[in-house]
Write an enzyme that holds these catalytic residues in place. Structure first.
Site, short mmCIF file in Angstrom:
data_model
loop_
_atom_site.label_atom_id
_atom_site.label_comp_id
_atom_site.label_asym_id
_atom_site.label_seq_id
_atom_site.Cartn_x
_atom_site.Cartn_y
_atom_site.Cartn_z
N ASP A 18 1.02 -1.06 0.00
CA ASP A 18 -0.13 -0.16 -0.20
C ASP A 18 0.92 1.20 0.24
OD1 ASP A 18 -2.49 1.40 0.13
OD2 ASP A 18 -1.57 1.87 2.20
N SER A 19 0.20 2.36 -0.33
CA SER A 19 1.08 3.54 -0.20
C SER A 19 1.52 3.87 1.32
CB SER A 19 0.21 4.75 -0.80
OG SER A 19 -1.00 4.96 -0.21
N CYS A 81 -3.91 -0.90 -2.33
CA CYS A 81 -4.14 0.41 -2.45
C CYS A 81 -5.01 0.74 -3.69
CB CYS A 81 -2.62 1.26 -2.91
SG CYS A 81 -2.84 2.45 -3.31
N GLU A 160 -4.89 8.68 10.20
CA GLU A 160 -3.55 8.40 10.52
C GLU A 160 -3.38 9.37 11.85
OE1 GLU A 160 -0.85 8.77 7.54
OE2 GLU A 160 -1.60 7.24 6.40
N CYS A 192 -11.02 3.55 -0.43
CA CYS A 192 -9.63 3.75 0.05
C CYS A 192 -9.47 2.79 1.06
CB CYS A 192 -9.22 5.27 0.54
SG CYS A 192 -7.86 5.77 1.14
N HIS A 194 -7.99 3.30 4.07
CA HIS A 194 -8.04 3.86 5.13
C HIS A 194 -9.27 3.86 5.73
CE1 HIS A 194 -3.93 5.51 4.42
NE2 HIS A 194 -3.91 5.93 5.87
#
Length: 279
Positions: A18-19, A81, A160, A192, A194
């Site tokens: 993932d990024s 991702c 995050e 996404c 996240h």
């Protein structure tokens, strides 16, 4: 002899990348659904986010990461991702001999199966929305589906920062999602990696009538089928003391570890920094 080689292959790890840290939601689902598998995870924390970068740049980064994962002798790769799945998956499939899977197709498929009124929303990074990859896949399966995309870039930072159920996150969600509510979607893809971590906040804003699709869950399900198809699904648990899950990042191992430990029930013992530019 061939059967023995196949058997050895089952014991090799799955590569997931993932990024940054969002792909850990995919790792969590793989752990839950196929617990015998070992995993090598790479988070490109030095070059995150991918969402605003060009297709060429994301493809270049993805190729470097695949080369690293191949060096780790993985048996299959999960592009965890959405932006990399949208921009780089096709090139990676052509260039890589390993079974490889992205997160977009499984999410699109489930959304088409779930919707009742044919109106599907997608929230994701700017790159994923710009690529219209979800729209393409959904309309291949149901050409009459109406797909409405909305970029929600601030969600990544909020996750995050650990503000998962914070009033700030709810306020931002209301601003982002009001247009989707007005259109009358009945299904929303969390496009996404996240976003599943703020699922309850998104669900609260959208209301009980809207079904939320988590591509991480669907990807783990599809990965299991892919491993079975290639006869490389592991049937036994790794031996005690085996390092079943290994984590690598391109920067900020300490921050990564802290975030990972907030997601997983057990502790992530270490994350190793590597120079991904070498690949």
């Amino acid at each position: 002899m061939e059967a023995a080689i196949e058997q050895d292959k089952t014991k090799l790890p799955i590569g997931v990348f993932d990024s940054g840290v969002g792909g850990l939601t995919v790792v969590r689902e793989i752990m839950r659904q196929i617990p015998n598998e070992s995993i090598v995870y790479f988070g490109d924390t030095a070059r995150v986010p991918y969402g605003g970068k060009s297709k060429e740049t994301v493809t270049k980064y993805s190729r470097q990461i695949v080369r690293f994962l191949q060096e780790q002798q993985v048996k299959a790769i999960v592009v965890a991702c959405n932006t990399a799945s949208a921009y780089a998956l096709e090139a990676l499939e052509e260039e890589t001999h390993l079974p490889i899977i992205g997160v977009v197709k499984p999410g699109a498929k489930t959304a088409v199966e779930t919707t009742r009124n044919g109106k599907i929303g997608v929230i994701a990074t700017k790159g994923t929305i710009r690529s219209e990859i979800y729209t393409q896949y959904i309309q291949q399966l149901n050409q009459n589906a109406q797909v409405v995309g909305k970029a929600c870039p601030l969600f990544v930072s909020l996750v995050e920062e650990g503000l998962l159920e914070d009033p700030v996150t709810e306020e931002i969600a209301q601003r982002y999602l009001s247009g989707l509510i007005d259109v009358g979607i009945d299904t929303l893809i969390l496009g996404c990696t996240h976003y599943p971590l703020i699922r309850s906040t998104v669900g609260k804003v959208m209301g009980p009538e809207v079904s939320l699709v988590n591509p991480a869950y669907e990807t783990a399900k599809e990965l299991k089928e892919l491993l079975e198809e290639h006869h490389i699904l592991r049937s036994d648990k790794p031996a005690l003391g085996t390092n079943q899950y290994r984590f690598f990042v391109s920067d900020g191992a300490g921050d990564f570890q802290e975030f990972a430990n907030s997601i997983f029930k057990y502790g992530v013992l270490s994350a190793k920094e590597i120079d991904i530019e070498k690949y």
